[in-house]
Write an enzyme that holds these catalytic residues in place. Structure first.
Site, PDB file in Angstrom:
ATOM      1  N   SER A  23      18.810  -1.961  32.711  1.00 22.79           N
ATOM      2  CA  SER A  23      18.573  -0.697  31.989  1.00 22.79           C
ATOM      3  C   SER A  23      17.689   0.243  32.804  1.00 22.79           C
ATOM      4  CB  SER A  23      17.929  -0.963  30.624  1.00 22.79           C
ATOM      5  OG  SER A  23      16.779  -1.768  30.765  1.00 22.79           O
ATOM      6  N   HIS A 156      32.592  31.847   0.115  1.00 21.21           N
ATOM      7  CA  HIS A 156      33.966  31.634   0.600  1.00 21.21           C
ATOM      8  C   HIS A 156      34.304  32.563   1.771  1.00 21.21           C
ATOM      9  CE1 HIS A 156      34.615  29.614  -3.348  1.00 21.21           C
ATOM     10  NE2 HIS A 156      33.881  30.628  -3.791  1.00 21.21           N
ATOM     11  N   SER A 277      32.752  36.913  31.106  1.00 19.66           N
ATOM     12  CA  SER A 277      33.953  36.159  31.428  1.00 19.66           C
ATOM     13  C   SER A 277      34.280  36.377  32.898  1.00 19.66           C
ATOM     14  CB  SER A 277      35.102  36.651  30.547  1.00 19.66           C
ATOM     15  OG  SER A 277      36.338  36.403  31.185  1.00 19.66           O
ATOM     16  N   LYS A 283      33.976  41.262  28.307  1.00 21.11           N
ATOM     17  CA  LYS A 283      33.481  40.224  27.397  1.00 21.11           C
ATOM     18  C   LYS A 283      31.981  39.981  27.482  1.00 21.11           C
ATOM     19  CE  LYS A 283      35.530  37.279  25.456  1.00 21.11           C
ATOM     20  NZ  LYS A 283      36.520  36.239  25.569  1.00 21.11           N
ATOM     21  N   ASN A 285      29.977  36.876  25.737  1.00 19.27           N
ATOM     22  CA  ASN A 285      30.196  35.712  24.876  1.00 19.27           C
ATOM     23  C   ASN A 285      28.894  35.092  24.372  1.00 19.27           C
ATOM     24  OD1 ASN A 285      32.959  35.945  25.421  1.00 19.27           O
ATOM     25  ND2 ASN A 285      32.755  34.677  27.260  1.00 19.27           N
ATOM     26  N   GLU A 290      27.419  28.876  20.744  1.00 21.63           N
ATOM     27  CA  GLU A 290      28.575  27.963  20.731  1.00 21.63           C
ATOM     28  C   GLU A 290      28.172  26.579  21.235  1.00 21.63           C
ATOM     29  OE1 GLU A 290      32.413  30.042  22.155  1.00 21.63           O
ATOM     30  OE2 GLU A 290      30.779  31.323  22.815  1.00 21.63           O
ATOM     31  N   GLN A 322      19.330  -2.957  23.734  1.00 22.49           N
ATOM     32  CA  GLN A 322      19.088  -2.150  24.934  1.00 22.49           C
ATOM     33  C   GLN A 322      19.901  -0.844  24.876  1.00 22.49           C
ATOM     34  OE1 GLN A 322      18.426  -3.981  28.859  1.00 22.49           O
ATOM     35  NE2 GLN A 322      20.386  -3.121  29.458  1.00 22.49           N
ATOM     36  N   LYS A 325      18.728   3.220  23.700  1.00 18.07           N
ATOM     37  CA  LYS A 325      17.905   4.213  24.401  1.00 18.07           C
ATOM     38  C   LYS A 325      18.611   5.502  24.783  1.00 18.07           C
ATOM     39  CE  LYS A 325      15.031   0.614  26.038  1.00 18.07           C
ATOM     40  NZ  LYS A 325      15.950  -0.286  25.260  1.00 18.07           N
TER      41      LYS A 325
HETATM   42  N1  ARG Z   1      15.563  -3.847  28.778  1.00 23.02           N
HETATM   43  C1  ARG Z   1      15.413  -4.461  27.517  1.00 23.02           C
HETATM   44  C2  ARG Z   1      15.772  -3.452  26.428  1.00 23.02           C
HETATM   45  O1  ARG Z   1      15.823  -2.332  26.738  1.00 23.02           O
HETATM   46  C3  ARG Z   1      14.007  -4.912  27.309  1.00 23.02           C
HETATM   47  C4  ARG Z   1      13.857  -6.092  26.412  1.00 23.02           C
HETATM   48  C5  ARG Z   1      14.466  -7.261  27.059  1.00 23.02           C
HETATM   49  N2  ARG Z   1      14.168  -8.459  26.391  1.00 23.02           N
HETATM   50  C6  ARG Z   1      14.863  -9.557  26.696  1.00 23.02           C
HETATM   51  N3  ARG Z   1      14.505 -10.641  26.084  1.00 23.02           N
HETATM   52  N4  ARG Z   1      15.883  -9.537  27.481  1.00 23.02           N
HETATM   53  O2  ARG Z   1      16.008  -3.781  25.318  1.00 23.02           O
END
Ligand code: ARG
Length: 462
Positions: A23, A156, A277, A283, A285, A290, A322, A325
């Protein structure tokens, strides 16, 4: 390169498998929060006698150095170290030697990642609250210029009754006020510490969770360690609140798009918030409006993504989490950006008061007034509705509006009509007389603006 958790393993994974599981590509955004959490954790370990003063000092100094490098963009993250937590720990060990390995005493990445996200969202939500306040203020300031500016009110998308333009703008002020309160309330649940819950069951070390919570500015701690590491409600609440906020913005976007069209010409956006445009030179816009309308979809997507990720997950931490995020980060960027752009758009737009006003004279949106007029003279409202409906039809057939229909035609429709109807039918009179609480009457709008300004001035800034 060996893994920080490699002891139990006899062979290392292939790089592409590591890449899939890592991650660090996105959670490096949490680097400051991660270090902040570690600084509090190590201080707590020292206070509780779990680490020596000397160890705490070395680790603290090491973490501070890493923080500076992070702020200068000097850290080189590695997929081998999976996520932000292991990357920082590795930097620390490289920086101060094996004593760095003591930082992770009495905690797990599971309570660590949850802590990081609570810290992150607290900071972001506080910034969003400020942005909401700025937009509310922009609406009030525009509103104050346009208390007596008339605009057709629609139901309406058909002209219904004229309203004060300030009243229309202020409808959004109150939506934003609810959004503000939703975030402020959500912050109560964001500002709780999961730190010290360990992997899921707590720890054998004599830690002080209240102390580390206090160091981090949390109002309290999660009561249950399993809940602490597996709760993501606080993110769901943020995403729900953000979805509702974006829905509100998307509605005003739609109105701005309509109002700035050739068909309406009620407003003109400042050049800074419009684009041209590449092929049609004439134009201009309303791209920003939007885009915000479109970005609303992304935020809904993040909400549904996280709801679906969490559905049916057994306690406690699961790697699925994970995936919580990226949607959260994306929603934060989208909401903050949209609010900022919106504020600028409202502050700088030109209101074509004459076009709006003219529109209120070229329709039948004063017809209700006429029915009310007859009703106030004793005719049952149902009958009055019928009489006026016929008059409107008569006008359409004769090519008139109500204000220029000869008085004789009125008298013929009902003997209750007097010459004062021409005053009653003036759009300005129509609006001014709707003086019921929360209505569009100028006195009410004035009151609402005053109330709104007091509210804004009294908002506790975080
Ligand atoms: N990178 C993991 C997450 O974002 C952190 C927690 C990982 N914990 C584990 N036991 N693998 O959730």
């Amino acid at each position: 390169m060996s893994k920080l958790w490699g002891g139990r393993f006899t062979k290392t994974a292939e790089e592409w498998v590591d890449e899939f599981g890592a991650s660090i590509g996105f959670d490096q955004l949490l680097v400051e929060e991660d270090i902040e959490g570690s600084l509090a954790h190590v201080k707590m370990l020292g206070k509780c006698g779990i680490l020596t003063e000397d160890e705490v000092e070395k680790i603290t100094e090491g973490l501070q150095k890493i923080l500076v490098k992070a702020q200068n963009g000097e850290l080189e993250y590695s997929v081998q170290n999976e996520d932000i937590h292991l990357n920082v720990e590795k930097f620390l060990i490289d920086e101060i030697g094996p004593v760095g390995g003591k930082l992770h005493t009495g905690r797990s990445r599971n309570d660590q990642v949850a802590t990081d996200m609570h810290l992150y969202l607290r900071k972001q939500m506080e910034e969003i609250l400020l942005e909401i306040k700025n937009l509310q203020n922009a609406l009030v300031q525009q509103g104050k210029q346009h208390i007596e500016t008339l605009i057709p009110g629609y139901t309406h998308l058909q002209r219904a009754q004229p309203v004060s333009f300030a009243h229309h703008l202020m409808a959004y002020f109150w939506m934003l006020e609810r959004d503000y309160n939703r975030y402020a309330d959500g912050l109560k649940r964001v500002n709780i510490s999961p730190l010290g819950a360990g992997a899921l069951a707590g720890t054998t070390f004599p830690i002080d969770r209240h102390y580390s919570a206090e160091l981090l500015g949390f109002d309290g701690i999660y009561e249950n360690s399993l809940d602490a590491v597996s709760d993501r409600d606080f993110i769901l609440e943020f995403l729900s609140g953000s979805s509702i906020l974006m829905m509100h913005l998307s509605r005003l976007c739609e109105e701005i798009i309509l109002w700035s069209s050739q068909e309406f010409r009620f407003i003109e956006l400042d050049d800074a918030f419009a684009t041209g445009s590449s092929i049609m030179p004439q134009k201009k816009n309303p791209d920003m409006a939007e885009l915000i309308r479109g970005k609303t979809g992304r935020v809904y997507g993040s909400l549904f993504s996280l709801l679906t990720i969490l559905k049916g997950l057994p306690l406690a931490y699961n790697k699925d989490m994970q995936e919580d995020k990226e949607g959260m980060f994306d929603a934060v960027t989208t909401v903050k950006g949209s609010l900022k752009i919106f504020t600028g758009m409202i502050e700088t737009m030109t209101v074509n008061t004459d076009v709006m006003e003219k529109a209120t004279h070229s329709d039948f949106s004063n017809a209700t007034e006429l029915a009310d007029y007859l009703a106030s003279k004793g005719m049952p409202f149902r009958d009055a509705h019928e009489v006026v409906g016929k008059l409107v039809l008569h006008c359409i057939q004769q090519g008139h509006f109500l204000l220029d229909l000869p008085f004789a035609d009125y008298k013929e429709a009902s003997s209750l009509f007097e010459e004062d109807i021409y005053e009653v039918l003036q759009p300005k009179t129509v609006v001014a007389r709707r003086n019921s609480a929360g209505g569009t009457g100028f006195a009410q709008v004035q009151l609402a603006l005053e109330k709104a300004e007091t509210l804004l001035n009294n908002k506790t800034l975080f």
